[in-house]
Design an enzyme around this catalytic site. Structure first.
Site, PDB file in Angstrom:
ATOM      1  CE  LYS A  12     -23.403 -21.354 -24.018  1.00  0.00           C
ATOM      2  NZ  LYS A  12     -22.566 -20.221 -24.371  1.00  0.00           N
ATOM      3  CB  VAL A  98     -27.103 -20.566 -36.055  1.00  0.00           C
ATOM      4  CG1 VAL A  98     -25.752 -21.121 -36.465  1.00  0.00           C
ATOM      5  CG2 VAL A  98     -28.138 -21.682 -36.016  1.00  0.00           C
ATOM      6  CE  LYS A  99     -21.165 -19.503 -38.205  1.00  0.00           C
ATOM      7  NZ  LYS A  99     -20.608 -18.888 -39.405  1.00  0.00           N
ATOM      8  CB  ALA A 100     -26.647 -16.790 -30.865  1.00  0.00           C
ATOM      9  CG  LEU A 102     -28.024 -17.607 -27.378  1.00  0.00           C
ATOM     10  CD1 LEU A 102     -29.381 -17.311 -28.025  1.00  0.00           C
ATOM     11  CD2 LEU A 102     -28.010 -17.054 -25.952  1.00  0.00           C
ATOM     12  N   GLY A 105     -26.260 -25.615 -30.822  1.00  0.00           N
ATOM     13  CA  GLY A 105     -25.748 -26.866 -31.406  1.00  0.00           C
ATOM     14  C   GLY A 105     -25.383 -27.868 -30.311  1.00  0.00           C
ATOM     15  CB  SER A 106     -23.543 -27.470 -27.113  1.00  0.00           C
ATOM     16  OG  SER A 106     -22.432 -26.896 -27.751  1.00  0.00           O
ATOM     17  CB  SER A 107     -28.700 -27.192 -26.220  1.00  0.00           C
ATOM     18  OG  SER A 107     -29.787 -27.575 -25.420  1.00  0.00           O
ATOM     19  CG  ASP A 140     -20.579 -24.530 -24.436  1.00  0.00           C
ATOM     20  OD1 ASP A 140     -19.709 -24.411 -23.556  1.00  0.00           O
ATOM     21  OD2 ASP A 140     -21.026 -23.576 -25.095  1.00  0.00           O
TER      22      ASP A 140
HETATM   23  C1  LIG Z   1     -17.360 -19.929 -25.846  1.00  0.00           C
HETATM   24  C2  LIG Z   1     -18.274 -20.969 -25.263  1.00  0.00           C
HETATM   25  C3  LIG Z   1     -18.644 -20.565 -23.831  1.00  0.00           C
HETATM   26  O1  LIG Z   1     -19.718 -21.311 -23.319  1.00  0.00           O
HETATM   27  O2  LIG Z   1     -19.516 -21.139 -25.929  1.00  0.00           O
HETATM   28  P1  LIG Z   1     -20.210 -20.504 -27.267  1.00  0.00           P
HETATM   29  O3  LIG Z   1     -20.012 -19.055 -27.284  1.00  0.00           O
HETATM   30  O4  LIG Z   1     -19.551 -21.142 -28.449  1.00  0.00           O
HETATM   31  O5  LIG Z   1     -21.652 -20.908 -27.163  1.00  0.00           O
HETATM   32  C4  LIG Z   1     -17.568 -22.360 -25.245  1.00  0.00           C
HETATM   33  O6  LIG Z   1     -16.331 -22.296 -24.590  1.00  0.00           O
HETATM   34  C5  LIG Z   1     -17.382 -22.939 -26.622  1.00  0.00           C
HETATM   35  O7  LIG Z   1     -17.861 -24.223 -26.602  1.00  0.00           O
HETATM   36  P2  LIG Z   1     -18.250 -24.999 -27.989  1.00  0.00           P
HETATM   37  O8  LIG Z   1     -19.014 -24.062 -28.861  1.00  0.00           O
HETATM   38  O9  LIG Z   1     -18.897 -26.276 -27.573  1.00  0.00           O
HETATM   39  O10 LIG Z   1     -16.831 -25.174 -28.598  1.00  0.00           O
HETATM   40  P3  LIG Z   1     -16.198 -26.413 -29.399  1.00  0.00           P
HETATM   41  O11 LIG Z   1     -17.115 -26.803 -30.493  1.00  0.00           O
HETATM   42  O12 LIG Z   1     -15.707 -27.445 -28.452  1.00  0.00           O
HETATM   43  O13 LIG Z   1     -14.907 -25.717 -30.001  1.00  0.00           O
HETATM   44  C6  LIG Z   1     -14.947 -24.766 -31.049  1.00  0.00           C
HETATM   45  C7  LIG Z   1     -13.600 -24.080 -31.075  1.00  0.00           C
HETATM   46  O14 LIG Z   1     -13.506 -23.176 -29.960  1.00  0.00           O
HETATM   47  C8  LIG Z   1     -12.219 -23.221 -29.366  1.00  0.00           C
HETATM   48  N1  LIG Z   1     -12.356 -23.575 -27.934  1.00  0.00           N
HETATM   49  C9  LIG Z   1     -13.497 -24.116 -27.436  1.00  0.00           C
HETATM   50  C10 LIG Z   1     -13.631 -24.365 -26.093  1.00  0.00           C
HETATM   51  C11 LIG Z   1     -12.538 -24.053 -25.233  1.00  0.00           C
HETATM   52  N2  LIG Z   1     -12.615 -24.267 -23.913  1.00  0.00           N
HETATM   53  N3  LIG Z   1     -11.405 -23.516 -25.750  1.00  0.00           N
HETATM   54  C12 LIG Z   1     -11.310 -23.267 -27.091  1.00  0.00           C
HETATM   55  O15 LIG Z   1     -10.279 -22.778 -27.544  1.00  0.00           O
HETATM   56  C13 LIG Z   1     -11.401 -24.203 -30.168  1.00  0.00           C
HETATM   57  O16 LIG Z   1     -10.701 -23.441 -31.115  1.00  0.00           O
HETATM   58  C14 LIG Z   1     -12.427 -25.034 -30.904  1.00  0.00           C
HETATM   59  O17 LIG Z   1     -11.948 -25.442 -32.145  1.00  0.00           O
HETATM   60  N1  LIG Z   2     -27.365 -28.505 -34.260  1.00  0.00           N
HETATM   61  C1  LIG Z   2     -26.776 -27.375 -34.678  1.00  0.00           C
HETATM   62  N2  LIG Z   2     -27.360 -26.187 -34.473  1.00  0.00           N
HETATM   63  C2  LIG Z   2     -26.723 -25.043 -34.854  1.00  0.00           C
HETATM   64  N3  LIG Z   2     -25.528 -24.993 -35.442  1.00  0.00           N
HETATM   65  C3  LIG Z   2     -24.896 -26.152 -35.659  1.00  0.00           C
HETATM   66  C4  LIG Z   2     -25.507 -27.379 -35.302  1.00  0.00           C
HETATM   67  N4  LIG Z   2     -24.652 -28.347 -35.621  1.00  0.00           N
HETATM   68  C5  LIG Z   2     -23.567 -27.761 -36.148  1.00  0.00           C
HETATM   69  N5  LIG Z   2     -23.703 -26.440 -36.194  1.00  0.00           N
HETATM   70  C6  LIG Z   2     -22.644 -25.513 -36.649  1.00  0.00           C
HETATM   71  O1  LIG Z   2     -22.047 -24.935 -35.468  1.00  0.00           O
HETATM   72  C7  LIG Z   2     -21.899 -23.535 -35.611  1.00  0.00           C
HETATM   73  C8  LIG Z   2     -22.193 -22.790 -34.301  1.00  0.00           C
HETATM   74  O2  LIG Z   2     -23.221 -23.412 -33.610  1.00  0.00           O
HETATM   75  P1  LIG Z   2     -24.115 -22.756 -32.451  1.00  0.00           P
HETATM   76  O3  LIG Z   2     -24.279 -23.820 -31.445  1.00  0.00           O
HETATM   77  O4  LIG Z   2     -25.328 -22.153 -33.020  1.00  0.00           O
HETATM   78  O5  LIG Z   2     -23.255 -21.531 -31.939  1.00  0.00           O
HETATM   79  P2  LIG Z   2     -22.565 -21.082 -30.614  1.00  0.00           P
HETATM   80  O6  LIG Z   2     -21.293 -21.889 -30.509  1.00  0.00           O
HETATM   81  O7  LIG Z   2     -22.296 -19.633 -30.847  1.00  0.00           O
HETATM   82  O8  LIG Z   2     -23.460 -21.298 -29.451  1.00  0.00           O
HETATM   83  C9  LIG Z   2     -22.859 -23.123 -36.719  1.00  0.00           C
HETATM   84  O9  LIG Z   2     -22.198 -22.244 -37.567  1.00  0.00           O
HETATM   85  C10 LIG Z   2     -23.173 -24.366 -37.482  1.00  0.00           C
HETATM   86  O10 LIG Z   2     -22.461 -24.401 -38.699  1.00  0.00           O
END
Ligand SMILES: C[C@@](CO)(OP(=O)(O)O)[C@H](O)COP(=O)(O)OP(=O)(O)OC[C@H]1O[C@@H](n2ccc(N)nc2=O)[C@H](O)[C@@H]1O
Ligand SMILES: Nc1ncnc2c1ncn2[C@@H]1O[C@H](COP(=O)(O)OP(=O)(O)O)[C@@H](O)[C@H]1O
Length: 293
Positions: A12, A98-100, A102, A105-107, A140
């Protein structure tokens, strides 16, 4: 006998991401426009009947320990909630960086949950329980589980309202010299706002009206709060210097590090791509993809 099925897990981008001050539990309220993109991982699931539940995951060893990957977590939580005793062998063909920001991991987790629900209907979870399992895996995951191409996501990520999709070409640009951890990005945002008592967010109706406009009109109206506190601001400024010459919308996705450019006009996306490659060379990886319909 083993049975096998496979399913894509799309990435996403967050076209808009406003983040509020933290709730008492440390999580943050968000107001975000999510859009699925064509770039995807592929999850392959092989399963057989068993007397005990067991899960093995291949393909994520480079990124995290087996117990911490989102596929193991999702499978275990799904089993705990529904009691299935399948033996599962899961393979993730990782294409999403990863860590992008995007949501790879959630998808992956959401894709697996959807497959598990389908293969073992006797132990399939009711919608509300499934939603809660998804949220325990990650904030997510509910968005991906619903399968909408575009959605307004609020709360911690648990409120997902479908939107009309805005299919259009997209460029994703991932730096090769840094990535971003979601939890540290939220921490940095909090540190930057230590003395702030409230945070501005547009009204939902206003946001939805902006979303209906052509993409170049999103500029200055849709934004990402994480971008303002990124310690790699110079990288995004340099990308924007290139992109602002073209007709489209651009920004950082999620908590970073990926940046995107979208436009209804494919030639604009291709031209930005060529300019980015010329300017950044091996400091970036690029994908030309699309927002999904
Ligand atoms: C920022 C967003 C935007 O879409 O995505 P990414 O950039 O990671 O893809 C999300 O809020 C990330 O969602 P996700 O990556 O699933 O986060 P989680 O694993 O639930 O949480 C990782 C950490 O982010 C923080 N967290 C997450 C979601 C939220 N609404 N508030 C938070 O403070 C918390 O510290 C948590 O320990
Ligand atoms: N299925 C997975 N794919 C990618 N990363 C994963 C996965 N499961 C756990 N992780 C951990 O979650 C972290 C962030 O995941 P990712 O979904 O790639 O990033 P973002 O939250 O930026 O979208 C990674 O550093 C990795 O250690």
């Amino acid at each position: 006998m083993d049975t096998v099925c496979s399913r894509p897990a799309h990435a996403k981008i967050n076209l808009h991401l406003a983040v509020g001050l933290p709730y008492p539990d440390g999580y943050h309220p968000i107001q975000s426009l999510f859009a699925l993109v064509g770039l995807s991982d592929t999850i392959t699931l092989r399963w057989k009947e068993s007397e005990t539940f067991d899960v093995q995951v291949q393909g994520l060893e480079a990124y995290c320990s087996p117990k911490d990957n989102t596929l193991t977590k999702a499978a275990r939580l799904w089993h705990e909630a529904g009691g299935s005793t399948l033996h599962l062998e899961i393979k993730c063909d990782k294409q999403i960086p990863v860590k992008a920001g995007l949501g790879g991991g959630s998808s992956d987790a959401a894709s697996l949950l959807a497959m598990l629900q389908a293969i073992d209907s006797k132990h399939a979870l009711p919608a509300q329980v499934l939603h809660s399992v998804a949220l325990q895996v990650g904030s997510d995951v509910p968005f991906f589980l619903y399968g909408y191409s575009a959605a307004l996501v609020t709360g911690k990520g648990e409120n997902v309202a479908p939107l009309d999709s805005r299919p259009m070409p997209a460029l994703l640009v991932m730096p090769t010299f840094f990535d971003v951890s979601t939890s540290s990005a939220y921490r940095m945002l909090d540190e930057m706002r230590l003395n702030q008592e409230n945070v501005y967010m547009p009204g939902i109706q206003e946001l939805l009206q902006i979303y209906e406009k052509p993409s170049h009109k999103w500029r200055g109206l849709l934004y990402n709060d994480f971008q303002s506190c990124s310690s790699n601001g110079a990288f995004y400024t340099a990308l924007e210097t290139v992109a602002k010459e073209y007709e489209g919308f651009f920004g950082m996705s999620g908590s970073g590090a990926c940046w995107f450019f979208v436009s209804e006009d494919a030639s604009q996306v291709h031209d930005v791509h060529a300019d980015v490659v010329a300017a950044f060379g091996p400091r970036v990886r690029c994908w030309i993809t699309h927002l999904m319909s």
